[in-house]
Design an enzyme around this catalytic site. Structure first.
Site, PDB file in Angstrom:
ATOM      1  N   GLY C   7       3.622   1.645   4.208  1.00  0.00           N
ATOM      2  CA  GLY C   7       3.085   0.326   3.863  1.00  0.00           C
ATOM      3  C   GLY C   7       2.223   0.559   2.657  1.00  0.00           C
ATOM      4  O   GLY C   7       2.064   1.688   2.258  1.00  0.00           O
ATOM      5  N   CYS C   8       1.664  -0.431   1.986  1.00  0.00           N
ATOM      6  CA  CYS C   8       0.956  -0.090   0.765  1.00  0.00           C
ATOM      7  C   CYS C   8       0.307  -1.288   0.090  1.00  0.00           C
ATOM      8  O   CYS C   8       0.492  -2.421   0.514  1.00  0.00           O
ATOM      9  CB  CYS C   8       1.899   0.515  -0.262  1.00  0.00           C
ATOM     10  SG  CYS C   8       2.636   2.036   0.256  1.00  0.00           S
TER      11      CYS C   8
END
Lengths: 144, 501, 358
Positions: C7-8
């Site tokens: 995720g980011c």
């Protein structure tokens, strides 16, 4: 009106329609119990000759000769279906003589019998139609 | 016969309590197993004639019949099985080659059953096909390696001939002759309704079925039966049959008794003659020769139809596929050793070829290693039994699969493996008019449509679970597969990891 | 073959007029989304930062040790004219530790070698980068474009920015990434952006088409050594843009192709084009959630997956365009926006700098 139609192209001559017809009039739930050791007397009959076969039952003619010929009013056309009032039938068999298709026959007790489209009792489709393994008997609207 | 070496494999068990002697079993058995005894008003059966096709069982209105495996047995011996012994008796008697039908039934690994699919959890949402678009459309055909633009800078959209399918499944080759006209009509109409293709097989195309041409692959096999210009032009694609998974290395064989008037016309051979396809194409003894036939067919049809080359999965399949990809073919069909047939020598059916899973994996890898995977589409066949097999084959690298046995089963086939007798009680693998009529195409085509509609739903469900909403993102996506109970070498060939890795 | 799932946070800023500004602002933007990172990787791409060397390829290289550096430099000398080399300036801060040797080279291919290779110049550079990254143990080229550079490390992105003294660089476009990998420990090379030549990609998401894309792109000579989604996307962009010659708009239609039902409703010309792209480049369709910002010489492109399964917001103010995972990351540096919107799934936002070719 929806009627029973047969197509000899797909009739296998298996005679299952006769047994399903006979079963339909017994009111039983299990065919083995209903028809064991019984010689059936169905309202639909498979005619066979030289590899060709097809089932015959009442066509519910628009102008039915059987109704015309019935001397007691036992045969009447109700909602397009030619029905038998067994209490009125005296067994004169005029109808059997007058039906050009041989779709009327005597029953065991002497009154006549014929296909009355068992649609009220069997899922809205006559039992012979449901029991045909090859789609040779259909119940459909084709116009008068 | 004084000494009866071969004993019946099955017993017909009749529940006399339930039998109403309607005689449908007797009327429907082409093998004449059942008999009516008038004196006692009972039915009896001759087990030795039964092929276990279930026609009588399925039509018995009171469920009075069942077929059971005979408990009769040889003295136990793991080496000399009853089957092995019986086959020797048969050959000692006949002096002939053993014949069988349908696919290899022997106990080889089924790799599809040793692979598991992935699903999304947390980091990547699964997609609900009932609420979101889920696409299964595929295009088969060679893809260009570069693009060109016109003077306005727009891409010039000229492509080699392509086939569009609503889902990555087609009906595999089954010839008119090996199966009935009604079976063919069912397949053709189902293909048209589904937006996919069916395959004529090597027996030509009955003129009444030309109208389904858009959904037809016309096959050209070594016997060239029924091949003429109109035939080639009638289909959407042309398939050159080099081999068949059920009998790699040999050609088709249709006995003369099946060659009636219609088949004789369609195949363009005299009535009553055996239709024997040579083992090889006698104009193809090498890969260059194949290239010539590919281009002959393209030339004959104005380069408007893609050409498929179908091969049986054999040991050197990857190298052969590479050669085919460079021969100008637009698609390669690989047929695994479990693929079906209307008749094959038993030994060849049961001992020659490769599992489609391994063949497909190695072909896909080889073509990618050589950088030519986009030049051809890969069609995998040879016992695709369910939508899960379809998904696994696509994930291994197939563009599309071929199904045939599954389609016949949908039409009523009970895999009795007696097609070669020509007495198919289900009206499929027969030409006897009284048997052929048992398969009503109005019913048959609907059952095929139902089957593949159901598979399509299932494919979408599985794709959605993996977080994939278009089938092309599944193609060759081997990370979506994990092996269970496979050894290192098998995993390496399949190009997948073991479950838990 | 273990794949990174992540995720980011992503952010990007570009000046349409090509006006250069300090890296300070991108640090501030990405720092706002600290919750979206977990300290296992952060990085930046900066465009227009080396005007004095704008005609040279700027290689940024991580070395594990001096032996790797020596081997790599030998290779570089054999293949390139090295015009300048230096350590990349960094600042010692407690948040960033275990740094490798980080070097920068400004190079041009040796004309004789280039001629002998019969390759075009950019392809020559790409092949050399792959040879270093796959062939020299302990050396990793993480930036190889002209007048641009990638700066990345294990850490939170704002710490990575301070570590590289990003505020001292001025460029016309910056992109940033804060990483939240859900497996595998952080490795400096594994942080975003991923780049090849001047193409850089920062990415938030996990693509379900990964192995289909990877196996397809590897056919064209790319080696996916890092096993992350983002690396594959970077190579796919290089392949489609530089080698095949698709426009960025067309690339959006390959990566996040419209659904067939949408395509069928388009006018004929457009429908045929979209159908062609989906058919021919079907293996490069990306499924699964993603938002990406692609940097390239003279511009920036932002794109969401076809179902918009990841957040991404675009803001505009005068000649500036901002893209971020969250609107807050834009508002923190420019609250007075002329326009702010969330692009639809598959709708590429392509911003180019006036007067710069792309």
């Amino acid at each position: 009106m929806k009627r029973v139609y047969v197509n000899e192209k797909w009739c296998l001559g298996c005679h299952l329609c006769e047994y399903y017809c006979a079963f339909a009039s017994t009111g039983e739930t299990d065919m083995a119990r209903a028809l064991k050791d019984i010689r059936i007397n169905p309202r639909i009959r498979v005619e066979e000759c030289e590899g060709i076969s097809f089932a015959v039952s009442c066509r519910h003619c628009p102008e039915p000769l059987c109704v015309k010929g019935c001397i007691t009013g036992a045969l009447r056309k109700i909602d397009g279906i030619i029905t038998v009032d067994r209490n009125r039938c005296i067994g004169c068999y005029t109808c059997i003589l007058s039906c050009p298709y041989g779709a009327v026959s005597p029953s065991e007790d002497g009154a006549i019998q014929k296909c009355e489209l068992c649609i009220k009792t069997h899922e809205g489709t006559p039992r012979c139609v449901l029991g045909c393994p090859n789609g040779a008997i259909v119940f459909e609207e084709r116009g008068e | 016969m004084a000494v009866e070496y071969i004993q019946p494999e099955y017993e017909v068990v009749r529940n006399q309590e339930r039998c109403i002697v309607c005689r449908v079993c007797e009327r429907q058995c082409a093998n004449q197993v059942h008999e009516y005894l008038k004196d006692s008003n009972r039915m009896v059966a001759d087990d030795s004639k039964c092929v276990n096709c279930h026609r009588c069982v399925a039509l018995c209105p009171t469920r009075a019949l069942k077929i059971v495996k005979s408990p009769h047995t040889f003295k136990e011996n793991t080496n000399w099985s009853g089957k092995a012994i019986s086959e020797i008796y048969k050959q000692a008697e006949s002096g002939g080659v053993l014949l069988s039908s349908m696919g290899n039934p022997e106990n080889y690994p089924v790799y599809f059953d040793k692979m598991l699919l992935n699903a999304s959890q947390v980091t990547n949402p699964s997609i609900d096909p009932l609420r979101e678009p889920m696409e299964t459309r595929v295009f088969l055909g060679a893809k260009p390696e570069r693009i060109e633009r016109d003077e306005k800078g727009r891409i010039i959209r000229s492509l080699p001939p392509q086939i569009q399918l609503s889902m990555p499944v087609m009906f595999s080759a089954m010839s008119y002759g090996s199966i009935s006209y009604n079976a063919h009509e069912s397949l053709a109409r189902a293909a048209a309704e589904l937006g996919i293709l069916y395959n004529t097989g090597e027996g030509g195309l009955h003129e009444d079925l030309y109208k389904y041409g858009k959904n037809t692959i016309v096959q050209v096999a070594s016997g060239r039966f029924g091949v003429h210009k109109d035939y080639l032009e009638s289909g959407a694609a042309i398939e050159i049959k080099m081999g068949q998974g059920a009998k790699p290395g040999i050609g088709g064989h249709l006995p003369g008794e099946k060659v009636g008037m219609d088949i004789s016309r369609t195949r363009m051979i005299p009535e009553g003659t055996d239709a024997i396809s040579p083992a090889p194409h006698h104009d193809i003894y090498s890969i260059e020769d194949l290239r010539q036939l590919v281009y002959s067919l393209k030339e004959a049809t104005g380069y408007k139809k893609p050409v498929i080359v179908k091969i049986a999965a054999v040991h050197n399949v990857a190298a052969i596929a590479s050669g085919i990809a460079r021969s100008g073919a637009d698609m390669i069909a690989i047929d695994g050793f479990r693929g079906g047939t209307g008749a094959a020598p038993t030994r060849i059916r049961d001992h020659v070829g490769l599992p489609i899973e391994l063949a497909l994996a190695s072909v896909d890898k080889r073509l990618r290693d050589e950088g030519i995977r986009n030049r051809v589409s890969i069609i995998a066949g040879g016992s695709i039994r369910s939508s899960a097999d379809v998904v696994k084959a696509i994930a291994l690298g197939a563009d599309c699969v071929y199904i045939a046995t599954a389609a016949l089963v949908a039409l009523g086939c009970h895999l009795c493996r007696s097609c070669h007798t020509g007495k198919c009680n289900w009206g499929i693998a027969t030409q006897r008019p009284d048997l052929v009529k048992r398969l009503n195409p109005n019913i048959g085509f609907r059952r095929l449509v139902n089957l593949l509609t159901a598979w399509q739903h299932e494919i979408k469900e599985m794709m959605g679970g993996m977080g994939i909403n278009s089938i092309e993102a599944l193609r060759g996506n081997r990370l979506m597969l994990r092996g269970v109970g496979l050894n290192e070498k098998e995993l390496e060939i399949l190009g997948i990891k073991h479950a838990g890795e | 073959m273990y794949r990174n799932v992540s995720g980011c946070a992503i952010s990007g800023i570009i000046s349409r007029s090509g006006k250069r500004f300090s890296g300070e602002r991108i640090i501030e933007s990405v720092a706002t989304m600290r919750e979206r990172s977990n300290g296992l990787g952060g990085g930046f791409a900066a465009y227009g930062i080396y005007p004095e060397y704008k005609d040279y390829y700027a290689f940024h290289i991580f070395y594990n040790d001096n032996a790797a550096k020596k081997e790599c430099e030998t290779f570089l000398e054999e293949h390139f004219d090295i015009i300048n080399l230096s350590r990349i300036p960094t600042r010692k801060i407690p948040e960033i530790t275990d740094e490798p040797l980080i070097w920068r080279y400004f190079v041009l291919p040796l004309p004789t070698k280039l001629a002998a290779s019969q390759l075009d110049e950019r392809e020559y550079v790409v092949r050399c980068v792959f040879r270093i990254n796959t062939g020299i143990d302990g050396a990793y080229v993480f930036s190889s474009g002209k007048n641009m550079g990638v700066f990345k490390a294990v850490g939170f992105p704002e710490d990575v920015g301070r570590f590289y003294k990003l505020e001292e660089y001025e460029g016309y476009c910056f992109t940033a990434h804060g990483r939240y990998p859900t497996n595998t420990p952080g490795w400096w090379g594994g942080a975003h952006p991923f780049s090849l030549l001047d193409y850089t990609v920062v990415h938030n998401g996990e693509i379900s088409s990964y192995d289909a894309n990877r196996r397809s792109i590897e056919m064209y000579g790319y080696k996916c050594t890092l096993l992350t989604d983002t690396e594959v996307i970077a190579y796919m962009i290089d392949y489609l843009h530089r080698r095949i010659g698709l426009t960025l708009d067309e690339i959006c239609h390959v990566f996040a192709a419209p659904f067939w039902s949408t395509i069928e409703g388009k006018p004929k010309q457009e429908r045929e084009e979209l159908k062609f792209l989906r058919n021919v480049f079907s293996s490069l369709l990306i499924t699964g959630p993603f938002s990406i910002i692609v940097g390239f010489e003279g511009g920036m492109m932002a794109l969401n997956d076809r179902l918009k399964l990841r957040s991404m917001v675009v803001g505009e103010k005068d000649d500036m365009v901002y893209v971020a995972s969250e609107e807050a990351a834009i508002r923190i540096i420019q609250n007075d926006l002329d326009r702010v919107w969330s692009p639809m799934g598959g709708e590429g936002v392509i911003v180019t700098v006036e007067g710069v070719k792309n």
